[in-house]
Structures are given as C-alpha cells and as structure tokens.
Design a protein around this motif. Structure first.
Motif, PDB file in Angstrom:
ATOM      1  N   ILE A   1       6.571  -2.445   0.562  1.00  0.00           N
ATOM      2  CA  ILE A   1       5.447  -2.524   1.493  1.00  0.00           C
ATOM      3  C   ILE A   1       5.331  -1.275   2.350  1.00  0.00           C
ATOM      4  CG2 ILE A   1       5.415  -5.040   1.568  1.00  0.00           C
ATOM      5  CD1 ILE A   1       6.913  -4.890   4.244  1.00  0.00           C
ATOM      6  N   LEU A   2       6.366  -0.456   2.386  1.00  0.00           N
ATOM      7  CA  LEU A   2       6.300   0.815   3.122  1.00  0.00           C
ATOM      8  C   LEU A   2       5.412   1.830   2.419  1.00  0.00           C
ATOM      9  CD1 LEU A   2      10.041   0.959   4.081  1.00  0.00           C
ATOM     10  CD2 LEU A   2       8.183   1.159   5.740  1.00  0.00           C
ATOM     11  N   ASP A   3       5.087   1.573   1.163  1.00  0.00           N
ATOM     12  CA  ASP A   3       4.243   2.478   0.382  1.00  0.00           C
ATOM     13  C   ASP A   3       2.776   2.120   0.615  1.00  0.00           C
ATOM     14  OD1 ASP A   3       2.950   4.018  -1.508  1.00  0.00           O
ATOM     15  OD2 ASP A   3       4.319   3.508  -3.151  1.00  0.00           O
ATOM     16  N   SER A   4       2.188   2.669   1.667  1.00  0.00           N
ATOM     17  CA  SER A   4       0.802   2.348   2.012  1.00  0.00           C
ATOM     18  C   SER A   4      -0.158   2.727   0.892  1.00  0.00           C
ATOM     19  CB  SER A   4       0.392   3.065   3.309  1.00  0.00           C
ATOM     20  OG  SER A   4       1.076   2.528   4.413  1.00  0.00           O
ATOM     21  N   GLY A   5       0.149   3.820   0.192  1.00  0.00           N
ATOM     22  CA  GLY A   5      -0.712   4.239  -0.913  1.00  0.00           C
ATOM     23  C   GLY A   5      -0.767   3.203  -2.011  1.00  0.00           C
ATOM     24  N   LEU A   6       0.381   2.618  -2.333  1.00  0.00           N
ATOM     25  CA  LEU A   6       0.421   1.571  -3.352  1.00  0.00           C
ATOM     26  C   LEU A   6      -0.366   0.358  -2.887  1.00  0.00           C
ATOM     27  CD1 LEU A   6       1.460   0.167  -5.912  1.00  0.00           C
ATOM     28  CD2 LEU A   6       3.567  -0.389  -4.653  1.00  0.00           C
ATOM     29  N   VAL A   7      -0.185  -0.019  -1.616  1.00  0.00           N
ATOM     30  CA  VAL A   7      -0.903  -1.190  -1.096  1.00  0.00           C
ATOM     31  C   VAL A   7      -2.408  -0.938  -1.128  1.00  0.00           C
ATOM     32  CG1 VAL A   7      -1.250  -2.688   0.897  1.00  0.00           C
ATOM     33  CG2 VAL A   7       1.051  -1.860   0.347  1.00  0.00           C
ATOM     34  N   GLU A   8      -2.843   0.240  -0.710  1.00  0.00           N
ATOM     35  CA  GLU A   8      -4.269   0.570  -0.760  1.00  0.00           C
ATOM     36  C   GLU A   8      -4.798   0.470  -2.186  1.00  0.00           C
ATOM     37  OE1 GLU A   8      -5.256   4.292   0.992  1.00  0.00           O
ATOM     38  OE2 GLU A   8      -4.189   3.875   2.869  1.00  0.00           O
ATOM     39  N   LYS A   9      -4.036   0.984  -3.124  1.00  0.00           N
ATOM     40  CA  LYS A   9      -4.450   0.945  -4.527  1.00  0.00           C
ATOM     41  C   LYS A   9      -4.612  -0.491  -5.007  1.00  0.00           C
ATOM     42  CE  LYS A   9      -2.908   2.330  -9.167  1.00  0.00           C
ATOM     43  NZ  LYS A   9      -1.822   2.977  -9.955  1.00  0.00           N
ATOM     44  N   LEU A  10      -3.677  -1.357  -4.654  1.00  0.00           N
ATOM     45  CA  LEU A  10      -3.763  -2.756  -5.067  1.00  0.00           C
ATOM     46  C   LEU A  10      -4.955  -3.453  -4.421  1.00  0.00           C
ATOM     47  CD1 LEU A  10       0.020  -3.760  -4.889  1.00  0.00           C
ATOM     48  CD2 LEU A  10      -1.335  -3.373  -6.949  1.00  0.00           C
ATOM     49  N   LEU A  11      -5.186  -3.171  -3.155  1.00  0.00           N
ATOM     50  CA  LEU A  11      -6.322  -3.798  -2.468  1.00  0.00           C
ATOM     51  C   LEU A  11      -7.645  -3.411  -3.122  1.00  0.00           C
ATOM     52  CD1 LEU A  11      -5.322  -3.377   1.302  1.00  0.00           C
ATOM     53  CD2 LEU A  11      -5.081  -5.403  -0.139  1.00  0.00           C
ATOM     54  N   ARG A  12      -7.751  -2.129  -3.510  1.00  0.00           N
ATOM     55  CA  ARG A  12      -9.001  -1.652  -4.131  1.00  0.00           C
ATOM     56  C   ARG A  12      -9.145  -2.173  -5.560  1.00  0.00           C
ATOM     57  NH1 ARG A  12      -7.112   3.556  -2.191  1.00  0.00           N
ATOM     58  NH2 ARG A  12      -8.078   4.072  -0.168  1.00  0.00           N
ATOM     59  N   GLU A  13      -8.144  -1.886  -6.385  1.00  0.00           N
ATOM     60  CA  GLU A  13      -8.268  -2.139  -7.821  1.00  0.00           C
ATOM     61  C   GLU A  13      -8.270  -3.625  -8.155  1.00  0.00           C
ATOM     62  OE1 GLU A  13      -5.279   0.054  -9.900  1.00  0.00           O
ATOM     63  OE2 GLU A  13      -6.139   2.014  -9.388  1.00  0.00           O
ATOM     64  N   CYS A  14      -7.605  -4.436  -7.332  1.00  0.00           N
ATOM     65  CA  CYS A  14      -7.536  -5.874  -7.602  1.00  0.00           C
ATOM     66  C   CYS A  14      -8.513  -6.659  -6.747  1.00  0.00           C
ATOM     67  CB  CYS A  14      -6.108  -6.377  -7.372  1.00  0.00           C
ATOM     68  SG  CYS A  14      -4.872  -5.565  -8.409  1.00  0.00           S
ATOM     69  N   ASP A  15      -9.329  -5.954  -5.982  1.00  0.00           N
ATOM     70  CA  ASP A  15     -10.354  -6.581  -5.136  1.00  0.00           C
ATOM     71  C   ASP A  15      -9.742  -7.681  -4.272  1.00  0.00           C
ATOM     72  OD1 ASP A  15     -12.900  -6.908  -4.072  1.00  0.00           O
ATOM     73  OD2 ASP A  15     -13.473  -8.403  -5.580  1.00  0.00           O
ATOM     74  N   ILE A  16      -8.677  -7.332  -3.572  1.00  0.00           N
ATOM     75  CA  ILE A  16      -7.953  -8.284  -2.734  1.00  0.00           C
ATOM     76  C   ILE A  16      -8.743  -8.559  -1.460  1.00  0.00           C
ATOM     77  CG2 ILE A  16      -5.847  -8.665  -1.405  1.00  0.00           C
ATOM     78  CD1 ILE A  16      -5.333  -8.657  -4.394  1.00  0.00           C
TER      79      ILE A  16
END
Length: 351
Positions: free
Chosen positions: A58-73
């Motif tokens: 969860i410290l990887d903000s870039g990964l979280v942003e990517k998941l939020l965008r690509e998976c339409d969270i």
C-alpha cells in the motif's frame, strides 16, 4: 455491480470480508491488494472467483493509482495494517510505516484519481480501525463511544490513531468521501495463530503452556469476524461520509473467562470427535486430563490496557447494526473450524 479494492484482503479480517462480500454481493468484483507478510496468506481467499489477488504494498501510491484507474474502482476498504501489540513493542517501525505512511499513501492515490482526475466521481474510502485508540477503561467507566478522547497506549494503537486522524483530515480538507469503523477484538476462522484464541487452541492441541499475562483479568469486548464484516457492509451502505462508527460484539469478558471457555471447548471436542486423541496425542485432553492444567501465568506485557468496551449505539441506530453471534456459539464454531482445517494453519504453526 461495483468494483472494490480490498487492502490486506489476504489477512484475517480482510480475508473473511472477501468471503463475506463474495457471498452477499456475487456480481461485484474485488481487487485484493496484499503484500503477503507473515499474516497474509494467499490460501485464505483461494477459490473466491470474484477476487483477484495483486501482490503489492500500500506504500506504492503509483500501483494503487493504477489499480483505481484500470479496474474502475469506486470503493476502497482498507484493512491492511500491522496489528499485533507485542510486535509493536519489540519493533514499532513497521507499524509507523504500514499503518501511518501506508494509509497516507492510499489516501493520496484516492485523492488523485477520484478527486483531481475524477471530478467528484462517486466513491467511498472505508478505513478499519480499532477500539485500542481510545486507551484503557476503569472497571466502572462507560464504554467507548465515537466521541471518547483518543489516548493510545502502545505503538500499535498510536499508529492506528494517527491513521484515523489522517482519514478524517482528507475528508475535511479535500472532500474525500470517507467512513471509519473502530472495532473490538475480532475472532473467527483464518486468524493467524499469534492472537489469543487460535494460539491457545493450538497450544492446547500440542500440550504447550497457555501463557496468561498478569492476573488474566484484562477485559476485552469480543466480536465475531463475520459480525464485523456485516458492520463494515452497513457502513458502506448507510454510513454518512466523514463519520465514525464503533462496531462491537456485545461480549465484554476478562481474558481468564475466555481462556477457561477455550479449555472447556477443547475438552468437549476430544470427548465428542472420534480420532482427535490420535491426531493430537500430546494434548492433555487426549489423556483424559483437563486442558486447563496448561494454564501458566507470565509477566504482564508493557502498556497492557486493562479494559476495553464498545458502545455501539450509533451503529445500531444509524446503520441498523447488531451482532448476530453470541460469544459461546461463535467460539465453539471457531474452534471446530480450526480442528477441521488443519491444512490451513499447520504450515503457520510450523513456521
């Protein structure tokens, strides 16, 4: 149909929530973000078709942003945390990193995608916290409510208190749609065997000491994990953004009463289940002796809060929440689950 990001979803409470949500909301999709530390177990959510595990921090903000965008969270349910008080005393740095910096990382990513880029897209960030942020109660003190002053007494509870404040700040400063729930002591299936109930159960099976801190009269409110999941579901469905809700189990008990109940349930299981004595020959109950003979008093841990108690009036009145499990039934079912799922916990007990 909704898409959820579940942080810490391969852990104890998060994993149970994944199972619960898949059963109650079969059309939804869950992305489980978990870095699979010692307390995260991929097998906990194996077979849940609606859940996709992403191994990451969860410290990887870039990964979280990517998941939020690509998976339409549209919803984040944030379980990921370091949570064992003893570990926080011996090594507080991991708690500061995960519980404070990790929560801030998630909040930043959510703000970026949902507010800065999403122009107010409907969303919810639900944060899972603990009753330990409120400190310790005396025998006659009223139970913790949502307005109780924070007085954390361990590095763990201090780190969770800090994360609670960050979540609140992102709502009031940036307008992020957040809710927080502060729960009492959880128990149930898939709990890592460092916590009281699974630890004492497994020690009972192998004839190991049952170490009791101090006089054993520290009081906790016990919450079956499925009731906690129902409480989180109610927060997501009916919770007011910016608000906090206390989720309790309605079972305020001293540790000694819980331990005596575990011993009694183990004794009952050996009397009722054929072959249990052969599977666990070192258990006192396998030899016709009481499990309670394993009880051993040890030096109390540092900063050990005396009593926790939850006032769940707000959750009952605003969310319609009420625990469905009595402690007696919930504990009996939990112990039988461990006895029937050795393949899940045995690798952990050996590690």
């Amino acid at each position: 149909m909704a898409n959820l990001l579940i942080t810490g979803g391969a852990g104890f409470i998060g994993g149970n929530f994944v199972h619960y949500w898949a059963d109650k909301h079969p059309d939804d999709t869950m992305i489980v973000l978990d870095c699979l530390t010692y307390a995260g177990n991929e097998s906990t959510i194996a077979g849940v078709e609606q859940a996709e595990l992403v191994v990451g921090n969860i410290l990887d903000s870039g990964l979280v942003e990517k998941l939020l965008r690509e998976c339409d969270i549209s919803t984040i349910v944030h379980f990921a945390a370091e949570s064992h008080v003893d570990r926080s005393i011996s090594g507080p740095d991991a708690f500061i990193e995960t519980n404070i910096l990790g929560t801030n990382s998630l909040l930043k990513a959510a703000r970026t995608v949902w507010l800065d880029e999403g122009a107010g897209k409907p969303h919810r960030f639900h944060h899972i916290s603990t009753d330990e942020v409120y400190g310790s109660l005396g025998p006659e003190d009223p139970a913790f409510s949502e307005t109780t002053q924070y007085q954390p007494n361990s590095p763990y509870s201090a780190s969770k208190a800090s994360s609670d404040h960050l979540v609140r700040a992102y709502h009031h400063t940036f307008g992020l749609e957040v809710t927080t729930s502060n729960c009492s002591n959880n128990y149930g299936p898939y709990q890592y065997p460092e916590k009281l109930i699974p630890l004492f159960l497994l020690n009972s099976l192998y004839g190991r000491d049952l170490p009791i801190y101090g006089d054993g009269m520290n009081v906790r409110d016990w919450l079956h994990v499925e009731d906690h999941c129902r409480g989180v579901e109610a927060c997501l469905a009916k919770g007011t953004p910016g608000e906090t809700y206390n989720i309790g189990g309605g079972a305020e008990l001293p540790n000694m009463a819980v331990i005596d109940r575990i011993c009694a349930e183990v004794d009952n299981a050996f009397a009722e289940i054929d072959g249990l004595a052969e599977r666990y020959p070192d258990a006192p109950a396998a030899k016709g002796k009481p499990t309670s003979e394993l009880k051993t008093f040890v030096t109390d841990r540092k900063g050990h809060d005396r009593r926790y108690a939850i006032d769940e009036t707000k959750a009952r009145s605003e969310l319609g929440y009420a625990p469905a499990h009595s402690f007696e039934t919930g504990l009996a079912n939990t112990l039988r689950w461990y006895l029937g799922n050795e393949e899940w916990w045995l690798p952990l007990a050996k590690s």
